[in-house]
Each structure stands twice: as C-alpha cells, then as structure tokens.
Design a protein around this motif. Structure first.
Motif, PDB file in Angstrom:
ATOM      1  N   ASN A 212       1.413  -6.416   3.232  1.00  0.00           N
ATOM      2  CA  ASN A 212       1.961  -5.422   4.157  1.00  0.00           C
ATOM      3  C   ASN A 212       2.829  -4.367   3.483  1.00  0.00           C
ATOM      4  OD1 ASN A 212       0.717  -7.054   6.047  1.00  0.00           O
ATOM      5  ND2 ASN A 212       2.612  -8.024   6.743  1.00  0.00           N
TER       6      ASN A 212
ATOM      7  N   LEU B   6      -3.985  -1.634   8.795  1.00  0.00           N
ATOM      8  CA  LEU B   6      -3.771  -2.976   9.340  1.00  0.00           C
ATOM      9  C   LEU B   6      -4.878  -3.934   8.912  1.00  0.00           C
ATOM     10  CD1 LEU B   6      -2.577  -2.189  12.992  1.00  0.00           C
ATOM     11  CD2 LEU B   6      -1.225  -3.226  11.162  1.00  0.00           C
TER      12      LEU B   6
ATOM     13  N   PRO C 124       7.566  -3.601   5.635  1.00  0.00           N
ATOM     14  CA  PRO C 124       7.966  -4.219   6.904  1.00  0.00           C
ATOM     15  C   PRO C 124       9.295  -3.650   7.406  1.00  0.00           C
ATOM     16  CG  PRO C 124       7.238  -5.888   5.348  1.00  0.00           C
ATOM     17  CD  PRO C 124       7.363  -4.604   4.575  1.00  0.00           C
ATOM     18  N   GLN C 125       9.450  -3.591   8.718  1.00  0.00           N
ATOM     19  CA  GLN C 125      10.635  -3.021   9.349  1.00  0.00           C
ATOM     20  C   GLN C 125      11.926  -3.651   8.821  1.00  0.00           C
ATOM     21  OE1 GLN C 125      10.870  -0.558  11.990  1.00  0.00           O
ATOM     22  NE2 GLN C 125      13.025  -0.683  11.401  1.00  0.00           N
ATOM     23  N   LYS C 126      11.916  -4.971   8.626  1.00  0.00           N
ATOM     24  CA  LYS C 126      13.140  -5.676   8.231  1.00  0.00           C
ATOM     25  C   LYS C 126      13.627  -5.287   6.830  1.00  0.00           C
ATOM     26  CE  LYS C 126      10.583  -9.689   6.436  1.00  0.00           C
ATOM     27  NZ  LYS C 126      10.333 -11.137   6.573  1.00  0.00           N
TER      28      LYS C 126
ATOM     29  N   ALA D 265       7.266   1.991   8.749  1.00  0.00           N
ATOM     30  CA  ALA D 265       7.341   0.566   9.069  1.00  0.00           C
ATOM     31  C   ALA D 265       5.934   0.029   9.311  1.00  0.00           C
ATOM     32  CB  ALA D 265       8.223   0.350  10.309  1.00  0.00           C
ATOM     33  N   TRP D 266       5.649  -1.109   8.716  1.00  0.00           N
ATOM     34  CA  TRP D 266       4.327  -1.733   8.901  1.00  0.00           C
ATOM     35  C   TRP D 266       4.060  -1.966  10.394  1.00  0.00           C
ATOM     36  CZ3 TRP D 266       0.170  -2.499   6.001  1.00  0.00           C
ATOM     37  CH2 TRP D 266      -0.825  -3.368   6.467  1.00  0.00           C
ATOM     38  N   GLU D 267       5.094  -2.349  11.124  1.00  0.00           N
ATOM     39  CA  GLU D 267       4.923  -2.618  12.550  1.00  0.00           C
ATOM     40  C   GLU D 267       4.537  -1.364  13.325  1.00  0.00           C
ATOM     41  OE1 GLU D 267       7.384  -5.779  10.750  1.00  0.00           O
ATOM     42  OE2 GLU D 267       7.336  -3.593  10.618  1.00  0.00           O
ATOM     43  N   PHE D 268       4.915  -0.180  12.783  1.00  0.00           N
ATOM     44  CA  PHE D 268       4.560   1.090  13.442  1.00  0.00           C
ATOM     45  C   PHE D 268       3.052   1.289  13.492  1.00  0.00           C
ATOM     46  CE2 PHE D 268       3.412   5.585  12.802  1.00  0.00           C
ATOM     47  CZ  PHE D 268       3.905   6.123  13.990  1.00  0.00           C
TER      48      PHE D 268
ATOM     49  N   GLU E 210       6.280 -10.679   1.614  1.00  0.00           N
ATOM     50  CA  GLU E 210       6.623  -9.260   1.727  1.00  0.00           C
ATOM     51  C   GLU E 210       7.715  -8.849   0.735  1.00  0.00           C
ATOM     52  OE1 GLU E 210       7.518  -9.371   5.852  1.00  0.00           O
ATOM     53  OE2 GLU E 210       5.472  -8.828   6.464  1.00  0.00           O
TER      54      GLU E 210
ATOM     55  N   GLN F 203       0.838  -0.728  14.208  1.00  0.00           N
ATOM     56  CA  GLN F 203       0.254  -1.376  15.382  1.00  0.00           C
ATOM     57  C   GLN F 203       0.308  -0.493  16.618  1.00  0.00           C
ATOM     58  OE1 GLN F 203       2.701  -4.890  15.429  1.00  0.00           O
ATOM     59  NE2 GLN F 203       1.413  -5.974  13.940  1.00  0.00           N
TER      60      GLN F 203
END
Length: 244
Positions: free
Chosen positions: A92, A84, A213-215, A237-240, A39, A242
């Motif tokens: 990502n 996704l 990514p969130q981080k 954020a990539w996690e969003f 990432e 999901q």
C-alpha cells in the motif's frame, strides 16, 4: 485528456520478500511467496529509495529456457483509482514519478502470449531410451540389433523452442509473456509495466506524489518536508483511493 495517458507512473515498495520474478506466470503467483510487506517497512524502503535517488534493477524476465532479460527496474502505468488492485500484490505504498522522467528513460513492456512467439523445432533423443538401445547391442544377435534400431526410432523426438534469433536482444528485454484473461490476478497485461534496463538514477524533482496509509501521513509529511525538502509533493492516503 484520454484516461489511459498517464501523468504519473507508480513504483510500489511492498512486494513480498525473496520473489523469483522469472518463475511467475500470473500476478496471483506473487502471493505464493507470502503477503506484501508491512506498511511501515514499505515506507522505510520508500525513504531509502528517495535517499539514494535510485531504483535498483533487481528483476529479470525468463523468456525461454536458455534466455533471460537483463536486470531491470519498473513502474506501472495505471490510473490512480486502479492502484487498489495493484496493492494486494505489491503493498500500500508507492512513489509516483512524473511522466517526463519515465518517458525519457523507460520503455513500455510488450505483453505477448506464448502462442504468438516465434518457435523453432529441434530434434532431441530421450536419454533413457538411447541407453536402453545401446544395451541391446551387448547381446550381439540379430534380435538385439533390431531392438536397437526400434528403440532409437522412438527415442527421436521433436521439441518446439522459442527462436531467440528472431527476437532482437534489445527488444527482448521488454517482453513479458503472459496469459490474457478478463479475471483479476490472471494476466500481467493489467499492470501496464514500463521498464528501465539497469538501475534508474533520478532527481527528487522527478517525484510527483507518494501514496501511503492514512495513519503514516503525518510522519511521512514531516520527513519529506524537513529532510528531503519536498514541500510541494502530493501525499495521497491509500484509503482515499477507495473513494476515488
């Protein structure tokens, strides 16, 4: 608005290294070259693209054995939550371009099954059988002559090749041969690719959003606002995805 009319077109930056795109028959084949880039590396590439204001034309499509497209760069026209499924092959991290920038410079790909391409039948001779046939003539007897004609008759074969003459040179740059299948990873049709022949030079105002990514959002936000002065850009954020 209809869901499948996008306002944002995405370019991913995390494809595995050293892919020969002309040899891919389905998305799953991408993973034969390895996993998507890390990432952090994908984010570095994203910033290099923003700094240069250019998408490099590094891909080409092999349409037939003796014909390939010009080099192109591409984006994908898929809804946000479907990114996704794209990430497992392309990483990502993605840059989202405004629709107008893409509509003015790119064209959608025509996905087509190999069975639906125009073919032309050509005659060729099996070189090994031809060689054997001429060796029979060395015996200089009736049986050798009969063997020669017999071998030459079976050496003559018919082969179907894609008839490039029936496909315009310009339009052939936007053809993608694929299988059509409902299973994930089998058909490129799901990618809804748009292509630009050659490098694509853009303006920073053409960028609508980025997905990271969130981080890494903190560092990305600071660099975008301070160095590139892209204060109005959306950072997702990539996690969003999901949760979308």
């Amino acid at each position: 608005m209809q869901r499948y009319y996008s306002n944002i077109y995405w370019h991913f930056t995390g494809s595995p290294e050293n892919i020969d795109w002309s040899k891919l028959e389905k998305p799953q084949d991408i993973l034969q070259y390895g996993s998507p880039k890390k990432e952090e590396h994908s984010v570095e590439i994203m910033f290099k693209i923003l700094e240069s204001k250019k998408l490099l034309a590094t891909c080409y499509e092999k349409i037939a054995e003796n014909f390939q497209t010009e080099k192109f760069c591409c984006v994908t026209d898929i809804p946000l939550k479907d990114l996704l499924t794209h990430g497992k092959y392309y990483g990502n991290v993605a840059i989202g371009f405004k629709a107008k920038a893409i509509h003015d410079n790119f064209m959608p790909v025509l996905y087509i099954s190999e069975n639906n391409l125009p073919f032309i039948k050509k005659i060729f001779h099996d070189p090994e059988l031809v060689d054997m046939a001429y060796k029979e003539l060395l015996y200089d007897d009736p049986q050798g002559i009969r063997n020669f004609y017999s071998l030459m008759s079976i050496a003559r074969k018919e082969k179907a090749e894609i008839d490039i003459s029936k496909i315009s040179n310009f339009l052939s740059n936007f053809i993608k041969i694929t299988k059509f299948d409902i299973k994930d990873g089998v058909s490129f049709y799901r990618e809804r690719e748009w292509r630009h022949i050659g490098d694509f030079n853009f303006k920073l105002e053409d960028i609508e959003a980025v997905v990271v990514p969130q981080k890494l959002i903190g560092d990305v936000k600071e660099k975008l606002s301070v160095i590139y002065e892209l204060k109005k850009i959306s950072i997702i954020a990539w996690e969003f995805l999901q949760l979308a």
